[in-house]
Design an enzyme around this catalytic site. Structure first.
Site, PDB file in Angstrom:
ATOM      1  N   CYS A  41      32.661   5.217  18.163  1.00  0.00           N
ATOM      2  CA  CYS A  41      33.507   6.349  17.778  1.00  0.00           C
ATOM      3  C   CYS A  41      32.860   7.125  16.647  1.00  0.00           C
ATOM      4  O   CYS A  41      31.821   6.734  16.097  1.00  0.00           O
ATOM      5  CB  CYS A  41      34.896   5.866  17.361  1.00  0.00           C
ATOM      6  SG  CYS A  41      34.873   4.813  15.892  1.00  0.00           S
ATOM      7  N   CYS A  44      32.319   5.259  13.402  1.00  0.00           N
ATOM      8  CA  CYS A  44      31.099   4.442  13.393  1.00  0.00           C
ATOM      9  C   CYS A  44      29.893   5.293  12.996  1.00  0.00           C
ATOM     10  O   CYS A  44      29.028   4.847  12.237  1.00  0.00           O
ATOM     11  CB  CYS A  44      30.867   3.827  14.766  1.00  0.00           C
ATOM     12  SG  CYS A  44      32.141   2.675  15.306  1.00  0.00           S
ATOM     13  N   ASP A 444     -16.236  -1.562  35.499  1.00  0.00           N
ATOM     14  CA  ASP A 444     -16.402  -2.378  34.304  1.00  0.00           C
ATOM     15  C   ASP A 444     -16.598  -3.819  34.762  1.00  0.00           C
ATOM     16  O   ASP A 444     -16.316  -4.153  35.921  1.00  0.00           O
ATOM     17  CB  ASP A 444     -15.162  -2.240  33.419  1.00  0.00           C
ATOM     18  CG  ASP A 444     -15.169  -3.223  32.264  1.00  0.00           C
ATOM     19  OD1 ASP A 444     -16.177  -3.282  31.540  1.00  0.00           O
ATOM     20  OD2 ASP A 444     -14.169  -3.951  32.104  1.00  0.00           O
ATOM     21  N   ASP A 624     -10.478  -1.952  32.646  1.00  0.00           N
ATOM     22  CA  ASP A 624      -9.229  -2.537  32.154  1.00  0.00           C
ATOM     23  C   ASP A 624      -9.113  -2.602  30.647  1.00  0.00           C
ATOM     24  O   ASP A 624      -8.045  -2.906  30.132  1.00  0.00           O
ATOM     25  CB  ASP A 624      -9.087  -3.963  32.700  1.00  0.00           C
ATOM     26  CG  ASP A 624      -9.984  -4.942  31.960  1.00  0.00           C
ATOM     27  OD1 ASP A 624     -11.179  -4.629  31.765  1.00  0.00           O
ATOM     28  OD2 ASP A 624      -9.496  -6.012  31.565  1.00  0.00           O
ATOM     29  N   ASP A 628     -12.820   0.921  27.894  1.00  0.00           N
ATOM     30  CA  ASP A 628     -12.925   1.704  29.135  1.00  0.00           C
ATOM     31  C   ASP A 628     -12.035   2.937  29.125  1.00  0.00           C
ATOM     32  O   ASP A 628     -12.127   3.774  30.023  1.00  0.00           O
ATOM     33  CB  ASP A 628     -12.517   0.838  30.343  1.00  0.00           C
ATOM     34  CG  ASP A 628     -13.358  -0.411  30.475  1.00  0.00           C
ATOM     35  OD1 ASP A 628     -14.584  -0.304  30.310  1.00  0.00           O
ATOM     36  OD2 ASP A 628     -12.787  -1.484  30.721  1.00  0.00           O
TER      37      ASP A 628
END
Length: 725
Positions: A41, A44, A444, A624, A628
């Site tokens: 509310c 709050c 890679d 990965d 890279d």
């Protein structure tokens, strides 16, 4: 013949001269996001905002009740952990939110918004169609006019809401003094509405509100299909920036002080504890340990760290505390410069012109000219504005690029679904088109072609007692080679020997006492052995000669099949890695890759990919690691495994969901087929226009018939796309 490419020299940020009196940067405010599941509310909201704003260091705090979230602007010394107890004392549960959560929320909201506009257009279109059926069935005079006005009351607000994406896009293009595909779309919709309102106000027989709504619905369907093909993600440059350490421990006169990294300056002494990431570039002045450089260089194994070794931001300290003297901070660190490199590469890749964009450059002005000529010609022929407007509207609607708008997303959606079943997730809308153009593939090594974890290869060469001693020593260390020994010994059913006083010596290995003898497991020089050519760890038992445990990096499933499949398809395959020359050469020979490059820095990888592009090659990069990321962003198209670092996954166009690499070769074939389907769809749309446009120009098609014909062409294009499945 094996061709080895040596990396070009790269400037090291640690070589920058230290200024005599460095100026400390002025710290800037940071934004902290907190989730507040317990607020419900306005009371709050005010309570939370007052509690936060009363806390020292908080400049501003705003609460969003709908999202149950607080955004706090605070000084650099404040963290979420400092504010959560404040809210808990006020009676509210709080959790920290990361920027990815905020971006994901915005992305979800965009998808929901588009779907809601599509639903409104579809619902309104069905209702207006029902009213139109009554008119077609013979309603006349006042009844017909009433149905037309009701249709107008439904269509006008529905199109104003549903067509907003097209209106905004068209207006933006016109403000920039250019044309895009949305300009003729908006003109067709507006002209159909204006003509319909005019006809209705004059009690005319024909109104085309249903045509305008149907047009909007089909176009939104195409836009939503396009949206579904995209995995909206954060920038890879932002992901790299997220790896930058926010706080560090500065040493001044032997006193440890935790400060924001923004407050560090060149020459400061910084303590990095085991498990911590380097916050700056610098040189080790005290301590011995091992560094995990895999994110930056792709090296499989940790590097021995001792005073005098140069370190870079982002590297991880593994075993012992280190004191670093900063030589580059903030935007001058190697990690930040890598983020800049990635951002530049991303912006270059975004300039790719898709087939749909190429078609729009010719199509949009052609539609405008044809419609304008139809209006002028019919007005001069009949001197009837209503007739001229009707024909101009029919021309715009029948030539509306709905089929062209669906040509690409319908195919990419079908192809994406096919590849997803095979374990590949398409992230970028133009990735399939670019993948179909690839003639060179760059891999890679560590974590991509190989699993990235060492495996013991000579378990059977050792006595059982030696293996049990080595297992006991290895269990006391988290070093990757120790973990591999432990894993292999357990798989063989062995149990560790009883060893007393086991101690890990940072950077060297582990030692202890077994049956009254000193035993050591670690580096060759530490145990008195000569370094082997292959990756190895050595065990010394008392005065006996040390014995070697040899390791290799296991191939990923499907690696050999993928490389051979790509070569059979006529594509050139290269291997570029930051790993050592011996490891890279051995893998290249094993996979039959003739051109390879070892000990490559991130800049070297990106430069090599760019050099291939400058030579006219269309490069697919598969990688990965953090090292890279720049190459992934610079490549024509890129793929990363799901196990990759977040930054690498974000920089790539396609994510490989499983551990098997074999779908990569099949993806290239699917991309070729998808591109052929897209071109077929363009040809279908062109043939449709060649037949339908003359009929509209000579006045044989009303706007309603034009809308039905346009819908038919769109359905035909979608059905052709489904052939990919």
């Amino acid at each position: 013949m094996t061709a080895q490419l040596r990396p070009s020299p790269a400037a090291c940020p640690a070589c920058v001269a230290v200024p005599a009196q460095p100026a400390r940067p002025v710290p800037e405010d940071v934004q902290i996001a907190l989730s507040l599941p317990g607020i419900h509310c306005s009371a709050c909201i005010s309570t939370v905002e007052r509690a936060l704003q009363a806390h020292p260091g908080v400049a501003d705090a705003r609460v969003n009740l709908t999202l149950k979230r607080a955004l706090i602007k605070a000084g650099p010394e404040l963290r979420a952990a400092d504010l959560i107890p404040v809210l808990e004392r006020a009676g509210y549960e709080a959790h920290e939110l990361d920027p990815g959560t905020l971006n994901a929320t915005r992305t979800d909201r965009a998808g929901r918004d588009l779907l809601m506009r599509l639903a409104v257009a579809g619902f309104a279109s069905m209702n207006v169609m029902l009213l139109s059926v009554s008119v077609w069935s013979g309603a006349s005079d006042a009844t017909r006019d009433m149905f037309h006005w009701i249709s107008a009351a439904i269509a006008m607000p529905a199109i104003a809401f549903s067509g907003q994406p097209f209106f905004v896009s068209a207006w933006g293009a016109l403000k920039a003094k250019r044309l895009n595909m949305d300009v003729p779309i908006v003109l067709a919709i507006v002209l159909a509405l204006v003509t319909s309102l005019w006809e209705t106000s004059l009690s005319g027989e024909h109104a085309y509100f249903d045509a305008a709504l149907t047009l909007t619905f089909f176009l939104l369907a195409g836009r939503y299909l396009d949206y579904r093909t995209r995995a909206v993600a954060r920038s890879a440059a932002e992901e790299l920036a997220a790896l930058e350490v926010p706080r560090a421990i500065r040493l001044q006169d032997g006193v440890e002080t935790e400060v924001a990294v923004a407050q560090l300056a060149v020459g400061d002494l910084i303590l990095v504890r085991p498990g911590g990431r380097m916050p700056v570039d610098g040189e080790i002045v005290e301590g011995r340990s091992e560094l995990d450089r895999s994110l930056l260089t792709g090296e499989t194994l940790p590097v021995f760290a001792e005073p005098g070794l140069v370190v870079s931001a982002g590297e991880v300290n593994l075993t012992g505390p280190l004191v670093i003297r900063a030589s580059a901070v903030g935007q001058d660190t190697s990690l930040h410069r890598m983020a800049d490199l990635v951002a530049i590469a991303e912006s270059g890749r975004s300039r790719y012109t898709s087939l749909a964009d190429s078609a729009a450059k010719l199509y949009a002005p052609g539609v405008h000219i044809l419609s304008a000529l139809s209006f002028v010609g019919w007005y001069l022929y009949s001197w009837d504005v209503r007739t001229a407007l009707n024909i101009a509207a029919a021309v715009l609607i029948i030539t509306c690029p709905c089929a062209l708008g669906l040509a690409v997303p319908a195919v990419t959606t079908a192809a994406s679904g096919r590849l997803f079943k095979r374990g590949m997730l398409i992230k970028h809308a133009t990735a399939l088109e670019r993948l179909a153009e690839v003639d060179t593939v760059v891999f890679d090594k560590t974590g991509t072609l190989t699993a990235g974890t060492p495996e013991l290869t000579n378990l059977g060469d050792h006595r059982r007692a030696d293996m049990e001693v080595a297992m006991a020593l290895a269990e006391a260390s988290s070093h990757p080679l120790s973990v591999a020994i432990t894993r292999a010994a357990r798989a063989a059913g062995l149990h560790p020997a009883r060893i007393d006083d086991v101690t890990e010596v940072p950077g060297f290995g582990t030692e202890g006492v077994w049956q009254g003898q000193r035993v050591r497991l670690g580096r060759a020089a530490w145990v008195g052995a000569e370094q082997a050519a292959q990756t190895s760890a050595w065990l010394a038992v008392g005065d006996r000669a040390p014995v070697a445990f040899l390791f290799s990096d296991a191939l990923r499933p499907g690696a050999e099949e993928t490389v051979s499949g790509l070569k059979a398809a006529g594509k050139e395959v290269l291997l570029i890695s930051g790993d050592t020359t011996g490891a890279v050469e051995a893998l290249a020979r094993r996979l039959g890759i003739e051109t390879w490059m070892a000990e490559a820095l991130p800049q070297d990888k990106a430069d090599r990919v760019q050099a291939l592009a400058d030579a006219g090659k269309r490069v697919l990069m598969v990688g990965d690691g953090l090292n890279d990321t720049a190459a992934l962003a610079a490549a024509h198209v890129s793929i990363s495994p799901a196990s990759a670092l977040d930054a690498a996954r974000v920089a790539s166009d396609i994510v490989l969901l499983g551990t098997d690499l074999s779908p990569i070769a099949g993806a290239c074939e699917t991309a070729d087929r998808a591109t052929r389907r897209i071109r077929e769809n363009f040809r279908i749309a062109t043939v449709y226009n060649v037949i339908a446009v003359p009929l509209a120009v000579v006045g044989l098609c009303s706007p309603l018939i034009a809308a039905l014909a346009m819908s038919t062409s769109s359905i035909t294009v979608s059905l052709n796309a489904l052939r990919l499945r």
